[in-house]
Enzyme design. Structure first.
Site, mmCIF file in Angstrom:
data_model
loop_
_atom_site.group_PDB
_atom_site.id
_atom_site.type_symbol
_atom_site.label_atom_id
_atom_site.label_comp_id
_atom_site.label_asym_id
_atom_site.label_seq_id
_atom_site.Cartn_x
_atom_site.Cartn_y
_atom_site.Cartn_z
ATOM 1 N N ARG A 60 0.827 -1.528 -0.035
ATOM 2 C CA ARG A 60 0.074 -0.224 -0.026
ATOM 3 C C ARG A 60 0.945 1.451 -0.047
ATOM 4 O O ARG A 60 2.052 1.022 -0.089
ATOM 5 C CB ARG A 60 -0.950 0.045 1.267
ATOM 6 C CG ARG A 60 -0.175 -0.330 2.478
ATOM 7 C CD ARG A 60 -0.924 0.327 3.664
ATOM 8 N NE ARG A 60 -0.769 1.851 3.595
ATOM 9 C CZ ARG A 60 0.356 2.726 3.682
ATOM 10 N NH1 ARG A 60 1.515 1.903 4.193
ATOM 11 N NH2 ARG A 60 0.214 3.959 3.840
ATOM 12 N N GLY A 61 0.042 2.576 -0.122
ATOM 13 C CA GLY A 61 0.800 3.787 -0.301
ATOM 14 C C GLY A 61 0.975 4.075 -1.869
ATOM 15 O O GLY A 61 1.565 2.990 -2.514
ATOM 16 N N ALA A 62 0.931 5.145 -2.302
ATOM 17 C CA ALA A 62 0.627 5.313 -3.683
ATOM 18 C C ALA A 62 1.864 5.152 -4.355
ATOM 19 O O ALA A 62 2.094 4.364 -5.498
ATOM 20 C CB ALA A 62 0.124 6.721 -3.914
ATOM 21 N N GLN A 191 -3.472 2.699 9.707
ATOM 22 C CA GLN A 191 -1.846 2.853 9.293
ATOM 23 C C GLN A 191 -1.068 3.612 10.054
ATOM 24 O O GLN A 191 -0.222 3.559 10.180
ATOM 25 C CB GLN A 191 -2.043 3.366 7.705
ATOM 26 C CG GLN A 191 -2.641 2.287 6.528
ATOM 27 C CD GLN A 191 -4.283 2.522 6.339
ATOM 28 O OE1 GLN A 191 -4.755 3.018 7.298
ATOM 29 N NE2 GLN A 191 -4.405 2.456 5.457
ATOM 30 N N ASP A 232 -2.521 10.847 -2.882
ATOM 31 C CA ASP A 232 -2.572 9.771 -3.711
ATOM 32 C C ASP A 232 -2.890 10.104 -5.089
ATOM 33 O O ASP A 232 -2.632 9.488 -6.194
ATOM 34 C CB ASP A 232 -3.958 8.680 -3.246
ATOM 35 C CG ASP A 232 -3.291 7.941 -2.061
ATOM 36 O OD1 ASP A 232 -3.215 8.391 -1.032
ATOM 37 O OD2 ASP A 232 -2.977 6.913 -2.514
ATOM 38 N N ASN A 242 -6.079 12.251 -0.628
ATOM 39 C CA ASN A 242 -5.437 11.483 0.552
ATOM 40 C C ASN A 242 -6.089 10.637 1.099
ATOM 41 O O ASN A 242 -7.412 10.896 1.228
ATOM 42 C CB ASN A 242 -4.536 12.474 0.986
ATOM 43 C CG ASN A 242 -3.426 11.535 1.911
ATOM 44 O OD1 ASN A 242 -2.548 10.698 1.328
ATOM 45 N ND2 ASN A 242 -3.074 11.839 3.081
ATOM 46 N N LYS A 243 -5.767 9.776 2.143
ATOM 47 C CA LYS A 243 -6.175 8.939 3.083
ATOM 48 C C LYS A 243 -7.614 9.656 3.807
ATOM 49 O O LYS A 243 -7.267 10.710 3.983
ATOM 50 C CB LYS A 243 -5.285 8.628 4.057
ATOM 51 C CG LYS A 243 -5.936 7.541 5.094
ATOM 52 C CD LYS A 243 -6.689 6.766 4.835
ATOM 53 C CE LYS A 243 -6.153 5.589 3.815
ATOM 54 N NZ LYS A 243 -6.967 4.709 3.168
HETATM 55 O O1 MRU Z 1 -5.038 3.230 1.619
HETATM 56 P P1 MRU Z 1 -3.479 3.423 1.756
HETATM 57 O O2 MRU Z 1 -2.963 3.179 3.191
HETATM 58 O O3 MRU Z 1 -2.611 2.906 0.589
HETATM 59 O O4 MRU Z 1 -3.467 4.920 1.643
HETATM 60 C C1 MRU Z 1 -2.350 5.627 1.615
HETATM 61 C C2 MRU Z 1 -2.343 7.251 1.665
HETATM 62 O O5 MRU Z 1 -3.503 7.702 1.752
HETATM 63 C C3 MRU Z 1 -0.794 7.767 1.884
HETATM 64 O O6 MRU Z 1 -0.951 8.953 2.455
HETATM 65 C C4 MRU Z 1 -0.615 7.978 0.241
HETATM 66 O O7 MRU Z 1 -0.601 7.053 -0.282
HETATM 67 C C5 MRU Z 1 0.757 8.543 0.334
HETATM 68 S S1 MRU Z 1 2.330 7.319 0.544
HETATM 69 C C6 MRU Z 1 3.743 8.127 0.477
#
Ligand code: MRU
Length: 351
Positions: A60-62, A191, A232, A242-243
């Site tokens: 996970r994470g963009a 997270q 994201d 974003n989240k």
């Molecule tokens: O659903 P996730 O855990 O993949 O969401 C992640 C986020 O929202 C992060 O803030 C984003 O992807 C940036 S990661 C450097």
């Protein structure tokens, strides 16, 4: 499963494995769902397993899903000679999560290259350099002894590099600035509690965990100097997905006159989207809201709205921190300017 270690409530003494690793006939990844209590490395060898790892947030994470997807395309090409079958397999991976634009960006970059594995490896190597530059660029925003609020997890596991927003904080800590970090737990998948708090404590950075609904009182009473989060997908006008919860934090920060920063690489900017209105927002299962893991909190079958992301309007964002430096308003000028900069592969190959 290749590797397993239990933390048992004490600090892990083992080195955390890499988020994602090319392993020849498979892609190895650290399963982020079981952290911080268990360290499990798994292997993906098919389109189905690649898609499942992304969909379930094991990876996970963009930027990290971008790196994983890039290796995934190279792996699938090495397995599937038939073009129609290969394209169908790639579509599964590319469509595994809709909001983070990095996945689509990385998959397309690999598809358009001559040597797919070399391109995936370049994307991975560039991410490390990009994250390092983001951390350096943010140095002027983080004063000594700053109290910082962050949300979700944006560290090394979220990028397969050094991290974006969390990377800036860790960089400040390494520079001796002694930041103190308020970490929002990040409902529903935690997270912040599971990954950010863990990564900060592993690095010896002073951290305080709060439930998301304590963000307002934290800003009112705990002298928060700045908020920094990841992204994201960022539209051309600066609206930022974003989240979920990020939008609320931005409103709270504006109310308390606290600067609100977004740290993200250029690969997270979607220059084709004029505003955030058209960013697709992933909606996940009601089960994630109605409980956590095996524990159920709501009645079985409870109805829930579970958007994984929200969109923060551009006017609530003080600045973006990118590998090309800090972008300030008017974003209608600074973001198109970012698009014109030479890409990182050109910059690295000219060194
Ligand atoms: O659903 P996730 O855990 O993949 O969401 C992640 C986020 O929202 C992060 O803030 C984003 O992807 C940036 S990661 C450097």
């Amino acid at each position: 499963m290749l590797y397993r270690a239990r933390a048992g409530g004490v600090r892990l003494t083992i080195e955390t494995p890499e988020a994602v690793r090319w392993a020849g006939n498979a892609i190895e990844y650290l399963d982020q769902r079981s952290l911080p209590h268990e360290t499990i490395v798994r292997r993906a060898v098919s389109a189905e397993q690649l898609e499942d790892a992304i969909r379930t947030l094991a990876v996970r994470g963009a930027p990290c899903i971008g790196v994983f997807g890039a290796y995934g395309v190279a792996l699938l090409r090495s397995q599937i000679a038939d073009d129609a079958k290969f394209q169908a397999a790639v579509a599964r991976v590319r469509g595994a999560r809709p909001t983070a634009v990095n996945l689509r960006w990385a998959v397309e970059r690999v598809l358009n290259s001559k040597d797919m594995l070399a391109e995936a490896q370049a994307i991975h190597a560039e991410q490390r350099e990009v994250d390092r530059r983001i951390a350096e660029a943010a140095a002027e925003l983080i004063e000594r002894d700053a109290t910082i609020y962050t949300h979700c997890h944006t560290g090394s596991l979220a990028t397969a590099g050094g991290g974006t927003a969390l990377g800036t904080i860790l960089f400040a800590a390494r520079a001796g600035k002694r930041p103190h970090v308020f970490v929002g737990e990040t409902r529903p998948l935690l997270q912040g509690a599971r990954l950010t708090y863990y990564e900060l404590s592993q690095a010896g950075v002073d951290a305080t965990l709060v439930v998301d609904s304590a963000a307002a009182i934290s800003m009112q009473r705990k002298e928060i100097d700045l908020v920094i989060v990841g992204a994201d997908r960022i539209a051309r006008n600066g609206d930022t997905a974003n989240k979920v919860g990020t939008y609320g934090l931005a409103i709270l920060a504006a109310h308390h006159r606290i600067p609100f920063y977004v740290a993200a690489p250029r690969s997270t900017f979607d220059f084709d989207l004029a505003t955030g209105r058209d960013i697709p927002i992933e909606e996940r299962s009601a089960d994630e809201v109605a409980g956590f893991g095996e524990t159920r909190s709501a009645l079985p079958g409870a109805n829930a709205y579970n958007p994984a992301f929200d969109v923060t309007p551009n006017h609530l964002i003080t600045a973006f921190v990118t590998e090309y430096g800090i972008l300030r308003p008017p974003y209608g000028e600074s973001i198109p300017d970012l698009q014109m900069r030479p890409n990182m592969s050109a910059l690295l190959s000219s060194r």
